[in-house]
Design a protein around this motif. Structure first.
Motif, PDB file in Angstrom:
ATOM      1  N   HIS A 166      -2.843   3.728  -8.009  1.00  0.00           N
ATOM      2  CA  HIS A 166      -3.321   3.068  -9.219  1.00  0.00           C
ATOM      3  C   HIS A 166      -2.676   3.730 -10.437  1.00  0.00           C
ATOM      4  O   HIS A 166      -2.208   4.882 -10.345  1.00  0.00           O
ATOM      5  CB  HIS A 166      -4.843   3.166  -9.349  1.00  0.00           C
ATOM      6  N   ALA A 211      -8.444  -2.398  -4.601  1.00  0.00           N
ATOM      7  CA  ALA A 211      -8.935  -3.219  -5.709  1.00  0.00           C
ATOM      8  C   ALA A 211      -8.563  -2.569  -7.037  1.00  0.00           C
ATOM      9  O   ALA A 211      -8.127  -1.424  -7.091  1.00  0.00           O
ATOM     10  CB  ALA A 211     -10.452  -3.381  -5.594  1.00  0.00           C
ATOM     11  N   ASN A 212      -8.745  -3.309  -8.114  1.00  0.00           N
ATOM     12  CA  ASN A 212      -8.454  -2.810  -9.457  1.00  0.00           C
ATOM     13  C   ASN A 212      -6.966  -2.537  -9.640  1.00  0.00           C
ATOM     14  O   ASN A 212      -6.573  -1.590 -10.323  1.00  0.00           O
ATOM     15  CB  ASN A 212      -9.277  -1.554  -9.749  1.00  0.00           C
ATOM     16  N   THR A 216      -2.892   4.317 -14.930  1.00  0.00           N
ATOM     17  CA  THR A 216      -3.672   4.222 -16.163  1.00  0.00           C
ATOM     18  C   THR A 216      -2.960   4.982 -17.271  1.00  0.00           C
ATOM     19  O   THR A 216      -2.007   5.735 -17.015  1.00  0.00           O
ATOM     20  CB  THR A 216      -5.099   4.780 -15.951  1.00  0.00           C
ATOM     21  N   ASN A 234     -12.224   4.233 -11.184  1.00  0.00           N
ATOM     22  CA  ASN A 234     -12.413   3.691 -12.523  1.00  0.00           C
ATOM     23  C   ASN A 234     -11.241   4.161 -13.387  1.00  0.00           C
ATOM     24  O   ASN A 234     -11.039   5.362 -13.557  1.00  0.00           O
ATOM     25  CB  ASN A 234     -13.745   4.180 -13.090  1.00  0.00           C
ATOM     26  N   ASP A 293     -10.755   3.387 -16.582  1.00  0.00           N
ATOM     27  CA  ASP A 293     -11.091   3.333 -18.002  1.00  0.00           C
ATOM     28  C   ASP A 293     -11.362   4.753 -18.493  1.00  0.00           C
ATOM     29  O   ASP A 293     -12.486   5.260 -18.415  1.00  0.00           O
ATOM     30  CB  ASP A 293     -12.308   2.438 -18.216  1.00  0.00           C
ATOM     31  N   ALA A 318     -12.300   1.938  -5.137  1.00  0.00           N
ATOM     32  CA  ALA A 318     -11.212   2.058  -6.107  1.00  0.00           C
ATOM     33  C   ALA A 318     -11.663   2.903  -7.298  1.00  0.00           C
ATOM     34  O   ALA A 318     -12.840   2.903  -7.663  1.00  0.00           O
ATOM     35  CB  ALA A 318     -10.767   0.675  -6.576  1.00  0.00           C
TER      36      ALA A 318
END
Length: 470
Positions: free
Chosen positions: A420, A400-401, A422, A75, A77, A73
């Motif tokens: 995902h 994940a995440n 962000t 990152n 951040d 997965a």
């Protein structure tokens, strides 16, 4: 019925303006009208520069026929750093081979950014209602002019020896859609080395069906083999509430609702698909409002597309395929309407609105865990949408995440994906993301178009930012 802002606002009032984030299409059918003829296939006559390019994919700097998808997965951040602020609805970014960065602003300005200086190099004569609102101003989408204006741009592959920047913009002319407003989209190039860039404008393709309000598509780019790719929207031609219910995306002779592939002079490559009755510039058809086109490291094209009330899509494009958008009763955008058809299947089909505009298949390592993933902007979603595409018969990417997997049996049989997110509500509306020559990842915001949510636009909007690991 004229598809002007007043009539569109009245129609939108039936469901509320909030429902227009992905540009919804009401489902009540109306009588169809006759589709217009396609623009003639023309080429640039007697150009001032040699427009010719090579088509060897192995010369593409990002070419990797043996690439593989990341399994772990990503990152999420990350942080951002402002590079330029005070832009007026930036729409596209194009890095030239020498590193010059060109930025289009929907109000009708092409700027070149070099050595911390922003210089206006061309001002196409766009429609007169593509204005930007200022931070703190009200007025909204309608006062700001909705979606038309200057949109996609792309520097010629041999720039600066061939100092041309291509641009697509909305202009007023005879209606391309019977009963609609008199607006079309024009693809031109400008000599940005000329003293008078306006006089240097050369039309490559004209009379692409357009609309004052919605669904112009209009992302352009030179791909790995130096062909010029252009996405076109359905120009609100499949919108019964506006009095239009035409099969233009399903008409292979029309340039509406298509992905086009051309030589730099506007001619059709011999390797384009031979679609029966089709315009030779058409690479794929059956699109609603595609605003992203990018490429996997092996050269496979990937497209992002606004859907009706969610059902936004990511598609891996195959030459000559039909991606299913068309009149009510003949379209596919859900599991039920895709099953039992020959339409090409999406890799991603959402149950929430992303409003996906521009995208880049990121191949660098400035944001290491994002390498070999599709990075997509988000307008209504006001975030970065990160998509890991992987072969369905290969090792699955991790969800994940907080990831969401797309692998339903009715979707693309060859590729699956994990999504995902962000930077949600940190930048506002993210119009486009692009990879720079040194691998830096950039994004532009679209908060001054009157459609931002929350406390956007903020002081300093709109802006160009770098995305970096936190």
């Amino acid at each position: 019925m004229r598809c002007n802002r007043r009539s569109f606002l009245a129609a939108a009032g039936l469901a509320g303006v909030a429902g227009l984030a992905g540009c919804t299409s009401p489902d009540e059918p109306r009588d169809a009208t006759t589709a217009p003829d396609a623009p003639p296939v023309t080429t640039v006559d007697d150009p001032d520069y040699d427009l010719g390019v090579g088509h060897d994919i192995e010369t593409w700097g990002e070419y990797d026929p043996d690439w593989s998808h990341p399994v772990e997965a990503p990152n999420l951040d990350v942080t951002t750093e402002t590079v330029i602020e005070g832009l007026e609805i930036p729409w596209d970014l194009s890095f030239a081979p020498n590193g010059d960065l060109f930025i289009s602003e929907r109000v009708g300005r092409i700027a070149r950014y070099d050595s911390d200086e922003l210089e206006t190099v061309a001002t196409p004569e766009v429609i007169d209602h593509a204005e930007a609102i200022a931070p703190g101003e009200e007025g909204g989408w309608w006062a700001a002019g909705s979606e038309g204006g200057l949109m996609g741009i792309a520097a010629h592959p041999n720039y600066p020896d061939v100092p041309l920047v291509y641009a697509i913009y909305t202009r007023e002319d005879e209606p391309a859609v019977p009963g609609g407003d008199p607006y079309v989209n024009r693809l031109s190039y400008f000599d940005v080395s000329a003293d008078d860039t306006a006089a240097s404008e050369t039309v490559v393709v004209d009379d692409i069906p357009g609309n004052e309000i919605i669904h112009n598509g209009a992302r352009i780019t030179f791909g790995p083999e130096n062909y010029l790719w252009v996405t076109t929207g359905d120009a609100a031609s499949v919108n019964p509430d506006l009095g239009t219910n035409q099969p233009l995306p399903q008409d292979p002779a029309s340039l509406a609702g298509k992905v086009l592939r051309m030589e730099p002079d506007g001619s059709a490559p011999e390797s384009n698909p031979d679609i029966a009755g089709g315009d030779p510039r058409v690479f794929t058809m059956g699109h609603r409002n595609p605003q992203g086109i990018t490429f996997m490291p092996d050269g496979t094209p990937v497209e992002t597309e606004h859907g009706p009330s969610a059902h936004d899509e990511v598609n891996v494009l195959n030459a000559g395929e039909n991606y299913g958008w068309g009149p009510e009763g003949e379209r596919a955008r859900t599991a039920e309407t895709y099953r039992g058809t020959d339409y090409a299947r999406p890799v991603v089909n959402t149950d929430e609105t992303w409003a996906p505009p521009g995208a880049v298949f990121y191949t660098a390592d400035a944001v290491p865990s994002w390498q070999n993933r599709l990075v997509v902007g988000g307008l209504r979603s006001q975030r970065i949408n990160l998509v890991t595409i992987y072969p369905t018969d290969g090792e699955p990417a991790s969800a994940a995440n907080g990831g969401t997997r797309f692998d339903a049996d009715w979707m693309n049989p060859n590729y699956s994906a994990v999504h995902h997110t962000t930077l949600e509500d940190e930048l506002g509306r993210i119009r486009h993301v692009e990879q720079g020559p040194d691998g830096t990842l950039y994004a532009i915001t679209s908060n001054r178009d009157g459609r931002a949510q929350g406390d956007f636009p903020r002081e300093g909007d709109d802006r160009l930012v770098r995305i970096k690991p936190a």
